[in-house]
Write a protein that holds these residues in place. Structure first.
Motif, PDB file in Angstrom:
ATOM      1  N   PRO A  75      74.911  59.491  23.750  1.00 23.96           N
ATOM      2  CA  PRO A  75      74.554  58.105  24.087  1.00 23.96           C
ATOM      3  C   PRO A  75      75.332  57.536  25.263  1.00 23.96           C
ATOM      4  CG  PRO A  75      74.649  58.378  21.711  1.00 23.96           C
ATOM      5  CD  PRO A  75      75.169  59.662  22.304  1.00 23.96           C
ATOM      6  N   VAL A  76      76.520  58.100  25.573  1.00 23.55           N
ATOM      7  CA  VAL A  76      77.296  57.600  26.709  1.00 23.55           C
ATOM      8  C   VAL A  76      77.034  58.389  27.981  1.00 23.55           C
ATOM      9  CG1 VAL A  76      79.107  56.648  25.261  1.00 23.55           C
ATOM     10  CG2 VAL A  76      79.310  58.995  26.089  1.00 23.55           C
ATOM     11  N   GLY A  77      76.133  59.384  27.927  1.00 21.41           N
ATOM     12  CA  GLY A  77      75.693  60.066  29.135  1.00 21.41           C
ATOM     13  C   GLY A  77      76.300  61.413  29.423  1.00 21.41           C
ATOM     14  N   SER A  78      77.201  61.914  28.593  1.00 21.69           N
ATOM     15  CA  SER A  78      77.768  63.238  28.827  1.00 21.69           C
ATOM     16  C   SER A  78      76.798  64.321  28.355  1.00 21.69           C
ATOM     17  CB  SER A  78      79.110  63.387  28.116  1.00 21.69           C
ATOM     18  OG  SER A  78      78.975  63.193  26.727  1.00 21.69           O
ATOM     19  N   THR A  79      76.753  65.435  29.084  1.00 20.33           N
ATOM     20  CA  THR A  79      75.846  66.526  28.742  1.00 20.33           C
ATOM     21  C   THR A  79      76.360  67.268  27.515  1.00 20.33           C
ATOM     22  OG1 THR A  79      75.193  66.811  31.058  1.00 20.33           O
ATOM     23  CG2 THR A  79      74.767  68.658  29.556  1.00 20.33           C
ATOM     24  N   LEU A  80      75.524  67.350  26.500  1.00 18.58           N
ATOM     25  CA  LEU A  80      75.879  68.073  25.280  1.00 18.58           C
ATOM     26  C   LEU A  80      75.478  69.536  25.353  1.00 18.58           C
ATOM     27  CD1 LEU A  80      74.699  65.427  22.663  1.00 18.58           C
ATOM     28  CD2 LEU A  80      77.048  65.861  23.419  1.00 18.58           C
ATOM     29  N   ALA A  81      74.288  69.794  25.868  1.00 21.14           N
ATOM     30  CA  ALA A  81      73.792  71.164  25.890  1.00 21.14           C
ATOM     31  C   ALA A  81      72.535  71.234  26.732  1.00 21.14           C
ATOM     32  CB  ALA A  81      73.503  71.648  24.475  1.00 21.14           C
ATOM     33  N   THR A  82      72.188  72.448  27.127  1.00 18.31           N
ATOM     34  CA  THR A  82      70.907  72.711  27.769  1.00 18.31           C
ATOM     35  C   THR A  82      70.199  73.821  27.009  1.00 18.31           C
ATOM     36  OG1 THR A  82      71.853  74.344  29.301  1.00 18.31           O
ATOM     37  CG2 THR A  82      71.774  72.049  30.033  1.00 18.31           C
ATOM     38  N   ILE A  83      68.886  73.776  27.017  1.00 24.56           N
ATOM     39  CA  ILE A  83      68.069  74.788  26.366  1.00 24.56           C
ATOM     40  C   ILE A  83      67.031  75.262  27.364  1.00 24.56           C
ATOM     41  CG2 ILE A  83      66.547  75.333  24.425  1.00 24.56           C
ATOM     42  CD1 ILE A  83      67.605  72.748  23.105  1.00 24.56           C
ATOM     43  N   ALA A  84      66.895  76.559  27.502  1.00 21.44           N
ATOM     44  CA  ALA A  84      65.849  77.155  28.336  1.00 21.44           C
ATOM     45  C   ALA A  84      65.001  78.054  27.440  1.00 21.44           C
ATOM     46  CB  ALA A  84      66.451  77.965  29.475  1.00 21.44           C
ATOM     47  N   VAL A  85      63.703  77.796  27.415  1.00 21.58           N
ATOM     48  CA  VAL A  85      62.810  78.524  26.526  1.00 21.58           C
ATOM     49  C   VAL A  85      61.684  79.152  27.336  1.00 21.58           C
ATOM     50  CG1 VAL A  85      61.312  78.379  24.496  1.00 21.58           C
ATOM     51  CG2 VAL A  85      63.306  76.883  24.684  1.00 21.58           C
ATOM     52  N   THR A  86      61.506  80.458  27.184  1.00 24.01           N
ATOM     53  CA  THR A  86      60.397  81.196  27.787  1.00 24.01           C
ATOM     54  C   THR A  86      59.711  81.994  26.680  1.00 24.01           C
ATOM     55  OG1 THR A  86      61.662  83.212  28.251  1.00 24.01           O
ATOM     56  CG2 THR A  86      61.769  81.432  29.899  1.00 24.01           C
ATOM     57  N   PRO A  87      58.567  82.606  26.967  1.00 25.82           N
ATOM     58  CA  PRO A  87      57.937  83.440  25.932  1.00 25.82           C
ATOM     59  C   PRO A  87      58.812  84.605  25.476  1.00 25.82           C
ATOM     60  CG  PRO A  87      56.350  82.890  27.629  1.00 25.82           C
ATOM     61  CD  PRO A  87      57.684  82.437  28.136  1.00 25.82           C
ATOM     62  N   GLN A  88      59.808  84.974  26.277  1.00 26.91           N
ATOM     63  CA  GLN A  88      60.654  86.119  25.926  1.00 26.91           C
ATOM     64  C   GLN A  88      61.864  85.730  25.083  1.00 26.91           C
ATOM     65  OE1 GLN A  88      59.568  85.638  29.293  1.00 26.91           O
ATOM     66  NE2 GLN A  88      57.826  86.932  28.686  1.00 26.91           N
ATOM     67  N   GLN A  89      62.462  84.570  25.351  1.00 25.79           N
ATOM     68  CA  GLN A  89      63.673  84.213  24.633  1.00 25.79           C
ATOM     69  C   GLN A  89      63.985  82.732  24.785  1.00 25.79           C
ATOM     70  OE1 GLN A  89      67.211  86.066  26.220  1.00 25.79           O
ATOM     71  NE2 GLN A  89      66.819  85.388  28.303  1.00 25.79           N
ATOM     72  N   ALA A  90      64.907  82.270  23.945  1.00 25.93           N
ATOM     73  CA  ALA A  90      65.476  80.936  24.059  1.00 25.93           C
ATOM     74  C   ALA A  90      66.967  81.087  24.305  1.00 25.93           C
ATOM     75  CB  ALA A  90      65.232  80.143  22.785  1.00 25.93           C
ATOM     76  N   VAL A  91      67.492  80.322  25.281  1.00 27.71           N
ATOM     77  CA  VAL A  91      68.914  80.383  25.617  1.00 27.71           C
ATOM     78  C   VAL A  91      69.492  78.977  25.494  1.00 27.71           C
ATOM     79  CG1 VAL A  91      70.638  80.924  27.375  1.00 27.71           C
ATOM     80  CG2 VAL A  91      68.553  82.316  27.193  1.00 27.71           C
ATOM     81  N   LEU A  92      70.570  78.871  24.719  1.00 28.60           N
ATOM     82  CA  LEU A  92      71.237  77.600  24.499  1.00 28.60           C
ATOM     83  C   LEU A  92      72.635  77.671  25.113  1.00 28.60           C
ATOM     84  CD1 LEU A  92      71.367  75.719  21.114  1.00 28.60           C
ATOM     85  CD2 LEU A  92      73.439  76.098  22.429  1.00 28.60           C
ATOM     86  N   THR A  93      72.976  76.675  25.945  1.00 25.93           N
ATOM     87  CA  THR A  93      74.275  76.654  26.605  1.00 25.93           C
ATOM     88  C   THR A  93      74.984  75.343  26.295  1.00 25.93           C
ATOM     89  OG1 THR A  93      73.396  77.994  28.422  1.00 25.93           O
ATOM     90  CG2 THR A  93      75.487  76.863  28.796  1.00 25.93           C
ATOM     91  N   GLN A  94      76.204  75.440  25.787  1.00 21.20           N
ATOM     92  CA  GLN A  94      77.037  74.284  25.513  1.00 21.20           C
ATOM     93  C   GLN A  94      78.289  74.345  26.381  1.00 21.20           C
ATOM     94  OE1 GLN A  94      76.470  75.192  21.013  1.00 21.20           O
ATOM     95  NE2 GLN A  94      77.388  73.175  21.132  1.00 21.20           N
ATOM     96  N   SER A  95      78.825  73.194  26.727  1.00 17.46           N
ATOM     97  CA  SER A  95      80.007  73.129  27.582  1.00 17.46           C
ATOM     98  C   SER A  95      81.171  73.893  26.952  1.00 17.46           C
ATOM     99  CB  SER A  95      80.407  71.669  27.801  1.00 17.46           C
ATOM    100  OG  SER A  95      81.571  71.582  28.585  1.00 17.46           O
ATOM    101  N   GLY A  96      81.763  74.794  27.743  1.00 15.82           N
ATOM    102  CA  GLY A  96      82.933  75.522  27.290  1.00 15.82           C
ATOM    103  C   GLY A  96      82.648  76.681  26.363  1.00 15.82           C
ATOM    104  N   LYS A  97      81.383  76.994  26.150  1.00 19.87           N
ATOM    105  CA  LYS A  97      81.026  78.075  25.251  1.00 19.87           C
ATOM    106  C   LYS A  97      80.066  79.033  25.939  1.00 19.87           C
ATOM    107  CE  LYS A  97      81.542  75.376  21.002  1.00 19.87           C
ATOM    108  NZ  LYS A  97      80.887  74.949  19.729  1.00 19.87           N
TER     109      LYS A  97
END
Length: 216
Positions: free
Chosen positions: A82-104
């Motif tokens: 809610p304060v605008g910091s990025t929590l995570a990104t998700i990229a989804v294709t027919p082959q796979q889903a990739v989840l990226t979190q800060s520092g991980k």
């Protein structure tokens, strides 16, 4: 921040069937003035999502802001606190889903169902959301559902009850050859009851004001 906040909010926008990213509805379809604006395979949307669910027999909830970008074969979602910091990104294709979190390190799976099951034990539908966010769905009868202010609810083939609570209007580009303003969803409520296959979940999605131009 509760320890389950980030993984929960990351998967609030995850699709239930990543292998079926392409919508069954043609972007060239031209509904009447009474129905939602024509479906677009390529689109960018922003808004807020609240999810309520059961965990250890207790109600839990989380709220996240999101940026949603899709093409025919890909969905990219960025989640913000809610304060605008990025929590995570998700990229989804027919082959796979990739989840990226800060520092991980990124986490991937063949599909979002698998990824969500690994993290939370339940999943939410972004193959569904690809359509729902624009006012389309596949009904329980397997037929195409096209929302309008006068036809604002449906139960989907996979058991979600959708209601289009409020609407906004957007003028069409001259290139669309459809003059005037057509309705687009503003708030969408979605609910799924508990079953042997899935936990009870409810979503409230509020989209930011629409623009007339599609995503580049």
């Amino acid at each position: 921040m509760p320890k389950n906040f980030i993984p929960l909010t990351v998967l609030c926008l995850s699709l239930s069937a990543c292998s079926t990213l392409t919508s069954p509805f043609s972007s060239g379809a031209a509904p009447s003035a009474q129905t939602v604006a024509p479906y677009r395979e390529q689109v960018e949307l922003t808004g807020r999502l609240n999810v309520v669910y059961q965990k250890d027999d207790k109600p839990e909830s989380a709220t996240v802001n999101f940026n949603w970008q899709q093409t025919a074969q890909r969905t990219d979602v960025t989640l913000y606190s809610p304060v605008g910091s990025t929590l995570a990104t998700i990229a989804v294709t027919p082959q796979q889903a990739v989840l990226t979190q800060s520092g991980k390190a990124p986490r991937s799976a063949p599909d979002v169902d698998t990824l969500s099951a690994q993290m939370l034990g339940w999943s939410l539908p972004v193959s569904g959301l690809r359509d729902w966010l624009q006012g389309y769905a596949v009904g329980a009868d397997g037929k195409r559902f096209v929302a309008s202010p006068a036809n604002d609810s449906v139960t989907t083939k996979d058991g979600w009850r959708l209601r289009y609570v409020s609407w906004q209007e957007v003028g069409q580009n001259a290139a669309d050859n459809t003059p005037g303003a057509l309705p687009q969803p503003r708030r969408i409520d979605a609910e799924r009851n508990a079953s042997a296959q899935a936990d009870a979940v409810s979503l409230r999605i509020v989209l930011d004001p629409a623009t007339s131009a599609p995503a580049p």
